[in-house]
Write an enzyme that holds these catalytic residues in place. Structure first.
Site, PDB file in Angstrom:
ATOM      1  N   ASN A 164     -40.989  49.455   5.641  1.00  9.93           N
ATOM      2  CA  ASN A 164     -40.314  48.390   6.366  1.00  9.93           C
ATOM      3  C   ASN A 164     -38.873  48.157   5.921  1.00  9.93           C
ATOM      4  OD1 ASN A 164     -43.420  47.622   6.050  1.00  9.93           O
ATOM      5  ND2 ASN A 164     -42.684  46.972   8.059  1.00  9.93           N
ATOM      6  N   HIS A 202     -38.433  35.586  -2.857  1.00  6.39           N
ATOM      7  CA  HIS A 202     -37.139  35.381  -2.199  1.00  6.39           C
ATOM      8  C   HIS A 202     -36.310  34.359  -2.967  1.00  6.39           C
ATOM      9  CE1 HIS A 202     -34.850  36.351   1.569  1.00  6.39           C
ATOM     10  NE2 HIS A 202     -34.043  35.572   0.861  1.00  6.39           N
ATOM     11  N   GLU A 230     -36.955  43.402  -0.397  1.00  2.00           N
ATOM     12  CA  GLU A 230     -36.079  42.508   0.354  1.00  2.00           C
ATOM     13  C   GLU A 230     -35.658  41.338  -0.535  1.00  2.00           C
ATOM     14  OE1 GLU A 230     -38.505  41.153   3.614  1.00  2.00           O
ATOM     15  OE2 GLU A 230     -39.487  39.599   2.409  1.00  2.00           O
ATOM     16  N   ARG A 237     -43.936  27.267   2.784  1.00  2.00           N
ATOM     17  CA  ARG A 237     -43.296  27.921   1.641  1.00  2.00           C
ATOM     18  C   ARG A 237     -42.198  26.968   1.172  1.00  2.00           C
ATOM     19  NH1 ARG A 237     -41.650  33.739   3.786  1.00  2.00           N
ATOM     20  NH2 ARG A 237     -41.145  32.511   5.636  1.00  2.00           N
ATOM     21  N   ASP A 291     -37.058  30.957   1.478  1.00  2.00           N
ATOM     22  CA  ASP A 291     -35.859  31.755   1.193  1.00  2.00           C
ATOM     23  C   ASP A 291     -34.729  30.884   0.636  1.00  2.00           C
ATOM     24  OD1 ASP A 291     -37.402  33.712   2.577  1.00  2.00           O
ATOM     25  OD2 ASP A 291     -36.511  33.057   4.468  1.00  2.00           O
TER      26      ASP A 291
END
Length: 326
Positions: free
Chosen positions: A163, A265, A201, A298, A20
Site C-alpha cells: 500500500n 501516526h 506511513e 482515535r 493523526d
C-alpha cells in the site's frame, strides 16, 4: 502558574476524536495543533500557550474540502509548518465524493498563509505536490537539515506490492520537490508492518544525538497499528537509502493492560520546560464495528519519552487514559 505545574495538569486523551495529531511549538510561544477530524471534510487549527490548554482551545477552520474534484473527499492528516516566514499546511485529499470509492485516490496538497498568526489571514492553495508517480500518496512532513529542506511522505509505487512506502526528496520550495532525487527509505518487510495492509506511513522527524530519526506507522488502522523507526547519521547522505538503519521490531505498540489500542501516526513536541513529548493517537477499545477508518475514536494523546544509552529514543508504552503527563 509554573511551567512544570502546567505540564502536570495534562491528562489523556488531550483532544478527543482527533486522529493523526500534529503539535508544533512556534517561536511565538504558542503550541499549534491540527489533526484529522472525524468527518474528513475540513482542516482545523487551534493554539495555546500551554500543551494542556490545547484541550479547550477554540478550533478555527482553515480550509474546507471542495465540492468536487481532487480535494473533495477524505481530508486526512494535516500538518502545520513554518518555513521562511510563512505558514504551510500539508495534507492529503481524495477526489472521489463517495468516501469508500475514493479511499485510495489520495494525493498530497499544500496551503500557504502569510499571516503571523495562522488562525487569521487567508490560506491559499499552492496545489498538489508532484512526485515520481501519479499514485496514492499521503502524510507529507518537512524538515530542514544543514541548509536543505526535505520532504518525507508515504506513497504507493506501482511496481511494488503493498500500500505505501516512505520516500524522501529535497525541496525546491515548500510545495515542490526535486522528483529526480526522490528515493525510498523504507518499505514494509517485517510481519508487524504487514497486518491487514502493507503500510509504512505517518512519518515524523526527530533530530538528536548526532542522528536523524524518522518514526512511522505500520499495518492496518485497528489494534494492529504500531510505530517503527529508522535513523541515519546526521553527517550521512540522507538521499542514499543505505544511510538509513531500520529497527527490526516496533517501538510503540498496543498495550491491552492499559487499554491503549493502535497507537501511531505521531508527532513530536516539548513541554513548556523543554522535555520531550510524543504525540500520537490511539483508541481505548479493541473491537471496532465496520471499517476502522470510520471509527471516530482515535483520540490525540501525549506523553513524555526518554532516551536509551545508545542515543535512540525510548517511547516506553502508551499509558492509560487519565494518566498525567508527569
Amino acid at each position: 502558574m509554573s511551567n512544570i505545574s502546567a505540564a502536570r495538569e495534562i491528562s489523556n486523551p488531550l483532544i478527543e476524536q482527533r486522529a493523526d495529531p500534529w503539535i508544533y511549538r512556534h517561536s511565538d510561544g504558542f503550541y499549534y495543533f491540527t489533526g484529522s477530524v472525524p468527518e474528513y471534510d475540513r482542516i482545523e487549527v487551534r493554539r495555546s500557550e500551554t500543551l494542556a490548554g490545547l484541550t479547550d482551545a477554540e478550533p478555527v477552520v482553515a480550509w474546507r474540502k471542495h465540492e468536487s474534484g481532487k480535494m473533495s473527499a477524505n481530508i486526512w492528516a494535516p500538518e502545520i509548518h513554518y518555513v521562511d516566514g510563512k505558514w504551510y499546511i500539508y495534507f492529503a485529499a481524495a477526489w472521489t465524493a463517495e468516501t469508500n470509492e475514493g479511499l485510495f485516490d489520495h494525493r498530497m496538497f499544500v496551503l500557504e498563509n502569510e499571516s503571523a498568526n495562522p488562525l487569521e489571514g487567508q490560506w491559499v492553495e499552492k496545489g498538489q505536490i508532484v512526485t515520481k508517480w501519479e499514485s496514492f500518496a499521503l502524510d507529507a512532513t518537512s524538515f530542514e537539515h544543514e541548509g536543505t529542506r526535505y520532504l518525507v511522505w508515504a506513497q504507493k509505487d506501482p511496481s511494488i506490492k503493498g500500500n505505501s512506502n516512505l520516500y524522501i526528496a529535497p525541496m525546491i520550495n515548500p510545495w515542490t520537490i526535486d522528483i529526480n532525487r526522490q528515493v525510498m527509505i523504507t518499505t514494509p518487510e517485517y510481519e508487524w508492518e504487514k497486518i491487514g495492509f502493507l503500510v509504512n506511513e505517518g512519518a515524523a522527524v526527530l533530530k538528536r544525538n548526532g542522528k536523524i530519526f524518522i518514526t512511522y506507522s505500520a499495518s492496518a488502522t485497528d489494534y494492529n497499528y504500531c510505530m517503527g523507526i529508522i535513523w541515519a547519521a546526521e553527517t550521512s547522505d540522507l538521499l542514499d537509502p543505505t544511510s538509513w538503519i531500520k529497527s527490526e521490531v516496533p517501538v510503540f505498540t498496543t498495550n491491552e493492560a492499559n487499554s491503549q489500542y493502535g497507537p501511531g501516526h505521531n508527532s513530536f513536541t516539548v513541554t513548556e520546560d523543554g522535555r520531550d513529548v510524543i504525540v500520537f493517537h490511539a483508541r481505548s477499545y479493541k473491537e471496532i464495528v465496520g471499517d476502522p477508518l470510520y471509527d471516530p475514536n482515535r483520540h490525540a494523546r501525549v506523553q513524555l519519552f526518554g532516551w536509551n544509552p545508545d542515543g535512540t529514543p525510548n517511547f516506553g508504552e502508551p499509558l492509560p487514559d487519565g494518566k498525567n503527563l508527569i
